[in-house]
Motif scaffolding. Structure first.
Motif, PDB file in Angstrom:
ATOM      1  N   ILE A 143       0.604  -1.500   0.338  1.00  0.00           N
ATOM      2  CA  ILE A 143       0.016  -0.240   0.101  1.00  0.00           C
ATOM      3  C   ILE A 143       0.345   1.459   0.234  1.00  0.00           C
ATOM      4  N   ASP A 144       0.649   1.765  -1.073  1.00  0.00           N
ATOM      5  CA  ASP A 144       1.265   3.243  -1.348  1.00  0.00           C
ATOM      6  C   ASP A 144       1.136   4.473  -0.068  1.00  0.00           C
ATOM      7  N   PRO A 145       2.498   4.402   1.045  1.00  0.00           N
ATOM      8  CA  PRO A 145       1.675   4.983   2.132  1.00  0.00           C
ATOM      9  C   PRO A 145       1.630   6.653   1.683  1.00  0.00           C
ATOM     10  N   GLU A 146       1.868   7.155   0.417  1.00  0.00           N
ATOM     11  CA  GLU A 146       1.452   8.389   0.199  1.00  0.00           C
ATOM     12  C   GLU A 146       0.588   8.442  -0.498  1.00  0.00           C
ATOM     13  N   THR A 147       0.002   7.688  -1.154  1.00  0.00           N
ATOM     14  CA  THR A 147      -1.777   7.938  -1.624  1.00  0.00           C
ATOM     15  C   THR A 147      -2.558   6.041  -1.614  1.00  0.00           C
ATOM     16  N   ARG A 148      -1.597   5.907  -0.786  1.00  0.00           N
ATOM     17  CA  ARG A 148      -2.891   4.862   0.125  1.00  0.00           C
ATOM     18  C   ARG A 148      -3.970   3.770  -1.095  1.00  0.00           C
ATOM     19  N   ASP A 149      -3.005   3.909  -2.365  1.00  0.00           N
ATOM     20  CA  ASP A 149      -3.357   2.590  -3.141  1.00  0.00           C
ATOM     21  C   ASP A 149      -1.849   2.027  -4.065  1.00  0.00           C
ATOM     22  N   ILE A 150      -2.841   0.792  -4.353  1.00  0.00           N
ATOM     23  CA  ILE A 150      -1.939  -0.210  -4.063  1.00  0.00           C
ATOM     24  C   ILE A 150      -0.847   0.172  -5.229  1.00  0.00           C
ATOM     25  N   ILE A 151       0.560  -0.519  -4.816  1.00  0.00           N
ATOM     26  CA  ILE A 151       1.587  -1.185  -5.753  1.00  0.00           C
ATOM     27  C   ILE A 151       1.623  -2.328  -5.787  1.00  0.00           C
ATOM     28  N   GLN A 152       1.998  -2.255  -6.940  1.00  0.00           N
ATOM     29  CA  GLN A 152       1.766  -4.433  -7.709  1.00  0.00           C
ATOM     30  C   GLN A 152       2.334  -4.675  -9.080  1.00  0.00           C
ATOM     31  N   THR A 153       2.854  -5.553  -9.419  1.00  0.00           N
ATOM     32  CA  THR A 153       3.361  -6.959 -10.783  1.00  0.00           C
ATOM     33  C   THR A 153       2.202  -6.164 -11.460  1.00  0.00           C
ATOM     34  N   ILE A 154       2.394  -5.751 -12.707  1.00  0.00           N
ATOM     35  CA  ILE A 154       1.123  -6.072 -13.330  1.00  0.00           C
ATOM     36  C   ILE A 154       2.376  -7.000 -14.636  1.00  0.00           C
ATOM     37  N   TYR A 155       1.635  -7.813 -14.532  1.00  0.00           N
ATOM     38  CA  TYR A 155       1.689  -9.141 -15.757  1.00  0.00           C
ATOM     39  C   TYR A 155       0.767  -8.797 -16.943  1.00  0.00           C
ATOM     40  N   MET A 156       1.752  -9.353 -18.387  1.00  0.00           N
ATOM     41  CA  MET A 156       1.305  -9.390 -19.422  1.00  0.00           C
ATOM     42  C   MET A 156       1.166 -11.244 -19.532  1.00  0.00           C
ATOM     43  N   ARG A 157      -0.275 -11.447 -20.634  1.00  0.00           N
ATOM     44  CA  ARG A 157      -0.774 -12.720 -20.268  1.00  0.00           C
ATOM     45  C   ARG A 157      -0.624 -12.565 -21.948  1.00  0.00           C
ATOM     46  N   LYS A 158      -1.169 -14.300 -22.390  1.00  0.00           N
ATOM     47  CA  LYS A 158      -1.565 -14.384 -23.801  1.00  0.00           C
ATOM     48  C   LYS A 158      -2.934 -15.902 -23.396  1.00  0.00           C
ATOM     49  N   VAL A 159      -3.789 -15.884 -24.145  1.00  0.00           N
ATOM     50  CA  VAL A 159      -4.853 -16.998 -23.205  1.00  0.00           C
ATOM     51  C   VAL A 159      -4.314 -17.729 -23.988  1.00  0.00           C
ATOM     52  N   GLU A 160      -4.311 -18.907 -23.548  1.00  0.00           N
ATOM     53  CA  GLU A 160      -3.635 -20.122 -24.345  1.00  0.00           C
ATOM     54  C   GLU A 160      -4.358 -21.566 -23.682  1.00  0.00           C
ATOM     55  N   LYS A 161      -4.782 -22.395 -24.094  1.00  0.00           N
ATOM     56  CA  LYS A 161      -4.906 -23.811 -23.570  1.00  0.00           C
ATOM     57  C   LYS A 161      -4.187 -24.632 -22.985  1.00  0.00           C
ATOM     58  N   VAL A 162      -4.713 -24.493 -21.181  1.00  0.00           N
ATOM     59  CA  VAL A 162      -3.532 -25.636 -20.825  1.00  0.00           C
ATOM     60  C   VAL A 162      -5.051 -26.755 -20.338  1.00  0.00           C
ATOM     61  N   ASN A 163      -4.319 -27.980 -20.276  1.00  0.00           N
ATOM     62  CA  ASN A 163      -5.356 -29.194 -19.982  1.00  0.00           C
ATOM     63  C   ASN A 163      -6.764 -29.064 -20.181  1.00  0.00           C
ATOM     64  N   GLY A 164      -6.960 -29.225 -22.056  1.00  0.00           N
ATOM     65  CA  GLY A 164      -8.283 -28.898 -21.610  1.00  0.00           C
ATOM     66  C   GLY A 164      -9.621 -27.291 -21.711  1.00  0.00           C
ATOM     67  N   GLU A 165      -7.933 -26.326 -20.878  1.00  0.00           N
ATOM     68  CA  GLU A 165      -9.159 -25.503 -20.637  1.00  0.00           C
ATOM     69  C   GLU A 165      -8.564 -23.750 -21.119  1.00  0.00           C
ATOM     70  N   LEU A 166      -8.942 -22.624 -20.665  1.00  0.00           N
ATOM     71  CA  LEU A 166      -9.074 -21.652 -21.557  1.00  0.00           C
ATOM     72  C   LEU A 166      -7.454 -20.876 -19.683  1.00  0.00           C
ATOM     73  N   TYR A 167      -6.428 -20.579 -20.525  1.00  0.00           N
ATOM     74  CA  TYR A 167      -6.605 -19.679 -19.127  1.00  0.00           C
ATOM     75  C   TYR A 167      -5.567 -18.455 -19.535  1.00  0.00           C
TER      76      TYR A 167
END
Ligand code: PHB
Length: 390
Positions: free
Chosen positions: A347-371
């Motif tokens: 939690i950003d102490p100045e803004t009270r907003d969240i700081i976090q990792t952003i991920y780039m993702r691609k929809v793929e089929k894994v074991n027959g399901e979309l992720y």
């Protein structure tokens, strides 16, 4: 007889009044979420995550009993504000939490300020929300956080011309502006900016315009749950065969509903803060426990906002030793860091907003399901909209 019991009653009443410590043994948390109406899936995810956390961590914190009061606002701001006032006045809650959509959080902000009660925003993602009350803390995300990362990715991956299409309300405007600013800075062109009404969303008429504009990619934001309508119409209008790539913040490929999209969704590229497929040990444990407790439902990004929001409340109470003074709790929350199922967050102490990792993702089929399969990560991302105001 009568008189005796009357006196006994009086004595009991004065005893209760004279021992405020006994009345303070319980700390109440008001969780206001949409459990009916078009955004029910968000409410369900938030409720399931908060309940799971409490199951795993018990209901006694710093010697106090934690009581959760869940209320349905049906996704309507006038309900949220009324319920918040009732929870404060009648139930004497020490925390307000939930907030499935931006307008619901905005309507409640002044109420939290007046009551000096912490308000934990677990889902809504418009930048400005945290500036509406010094008692607001956010454990979800801002749209700008992922929009900027997606813009960079697009510019680096031969995407030169983009049409943006967003749901026409505050988080959509943030998603559109943050993407367009960053993408044009990187030399890209935004050929057209389309805004779709939030009520009864119908993308079909706009998708024809997209086909005509022939961009390299269509960048879309819709709030959680609405992505399935978009995907269906994207395919019906033949955009999946047009060579126009679909990109956006991860709200469009919401894990909760993604598996129902069909193979046309394979290859959709998004940037986001959470994927059910995030490969950490912590997340694998979280997904397994969540699915087990919820009839095999997949946890989505709303769920981690809830799970981390209740964690923040528990940890703040531990730090204040059970003191429920709003200012003390806010001070305890600022700067807090921990490992979420999504990865490291703070939690950003100045803004009270969240700081976090952003991920780039691609929809793929894994074991027959979309992720949403993560392929790149960007740690410690702050809300870029607030950063630009400095
Ligand atoms: C919001 O209203 O702030 C909101 C709701 C759902 C999302 C993202 C943002 O997926």
């Amino acid at each position: 007889m009568l008189r005796r019991s009357f006196l006994a009653g009086l004595a009991a009443a004065s005893l209760a009044a004279a021992s405020p410590a006994a009345a303070q043994e319980t700390v109440k948390i008001g969780l206001i979420i949409p459990l009916t109406g078009p955004f029910t899936t968000t409410g369900k995810q938030l409720e399931a995550a908060v309940r799971l956390y409490m199951q795993q961590n018990g209901t006694t914190v710093a010697g106090k009993k934690i009581e959760l009061l869940i209320r349905d606002d049906a996704g309507r701001a006038e309900n949220t504000a009324r319920i918040a006032s009732e929870l404060l006045t009648n139930d004497k809650v020490s925390f307000l939490a939930g907030f499935g959509l931006t307008p619901l959080a905005m309507a409640t902000a002044p109420i939290a300020t007046n009551a000096k009660v912490p308000m934990v925003v677990m889902m809504a993602g418009t930048s400005i929300i945290t500036e509406r009350s010094p008692y607001i803390v956010r454990t979800s995300f801002t749209l700008g956080q992922s929009a900027v990362i997606v813009a960079d990715w697009a510019a680096q991956n031969k995407i030169k011309k983009v049409v943006t299409m967003v749901t026409d309300y505050a988080p959509g405007h943030d998603a559109e502006n943050s993407f367009a600013d960053q993408f044009t800075k990187q030399g890209g062109t935004v050929a057209e900016k389309i805004r779709v009404p939030i009520q009864n969303p119908d993308f079909a008429p706009f998708l024809q315009r997209v086909l005509d504009a022939k961009p390299d990619a269509l960048y879309v934001f819709t709030p959680s749950g609405v992505g399935s309508i978009l995907m269906k119409q994207f395919v019906e209008r033949g955009l999946d065969k047009s060579g126009i790539r679909l990109i956006g913040p991860g709200d469009i490929t919401d894990d909760d509903i993604l598996n129902g999209f069909g193979d046309a969704a394979i290859g959709v590229i998004t940037g986001h803060n959470y994927s059910t497929a995030h490969p950490s040990a912590k997340n694998k444990e979280y997904v397994a426990a969540f699915r087990k407790a919820n009839n095999n439902m997949r946890p989505n990004f709303a769920s981690v906002g809830g799970y981390d929001g209740i964690h923040l409340i528990y940890e703040a109470l531990k730090k204040t030793n059970g003191n429920t003074d709003g200012d003390a709790l806010l001070a305890a929350m600022k700067g807090m860091k921990w490992e979420s199922p999504r990865g490291p967050i703070s939690i950003d102490p100045e803004t009270r907003d969240i700081i976090q990792t952003i991920y780039m993702r691609k929809v793929e089929k894994v074991n027959g399901e979309l992720y949403n399969v993560e392929f790149a990560s960007f740690p410690d991302v702050k809300d870029p909209v607030k950063a630009a105001k400095k």
